[in-house]
Design a protein around this motif. Structure first.
Motif, PDB file in Angstrom:
ATOM      1  N   ASN A  34     -15.411  59.158 -51.131  1.00  0.00           N
ATOM      2  CA  ASN A  34     -14.252  59.101 -50.241  1.00  0.00           C
ATOM      3  C   ASN A  34     -14.435  58.047 -49.160  1.00  0.00           C
ATOM      4  O   ASN A  34     -13.497  57.313 -48.836  1.00  0.00           O
ATOM      5  N   ASN A  35     -15.625  57.953 -48.590  1.00  0.00           N
ATOM      6  CA  ASN A  35     -15.864  57.027 -47.479  1.00  0.00           C
ATOM      7  C   ASN A  35     -16.158  55.608 -47.918  1.00  0.00           C
ATOM      8  O   ASN A  35     -15.716  54.651 -47.282  1.00  0.00           O
ATOM      9  N   GLU A  36     -16.950  55.450 -48.981  1.00  0.00           N
ATOM     10  CA  GLU A  36     -17.399  54.127 -49.399  1.00  0.00           C
ATOM     11  C   GLU A  36     -16.627  53.572 -50.590  1.00  0.00           C
ATOM     12  O   GLU A  36     -16.625  52.373 -50.814  1.00  0.00           O
TER      13      GLU A  36
END
Length: 73
Positions: free
Chosen positions: A30-32
């Protein structure tokens, strides 16, 4: 192998590691995103997450057992 008297700790460590693998995978994706550095970022996240998840699971287990006994009985 590991002595049976440590089975509780092995169980908690196994559960914490399984949850850490899944949750850190989702959070990292989700973040990267799935970039070329995804695996490196995921492995780094697993290490930090497990250091938090294992002691938390050890501390929460008696509380979770107590709440379960109240709800189920």
């Amino acid at each position: 192998m590991i002595s049976r008297k440590y089975s509780h700790y092995v169980f908690v460590a196994t559960m914490a590691m399984g949850m850490t693998l899944v949750l850190s995978f989702v959070a990292t994706a989700n973040n990267e995103g799935f970039s070329s550095l995804f695996v490196f970022a995921w492995l780094r996240t697993i290490g930090w997450s497990f250091c938090i998840a294992f002691p938390t699971a050890l501390l929460m287990q008696p509380l979770a057992k107590w709440v379960t006994e109240i709800l189920v009985t």
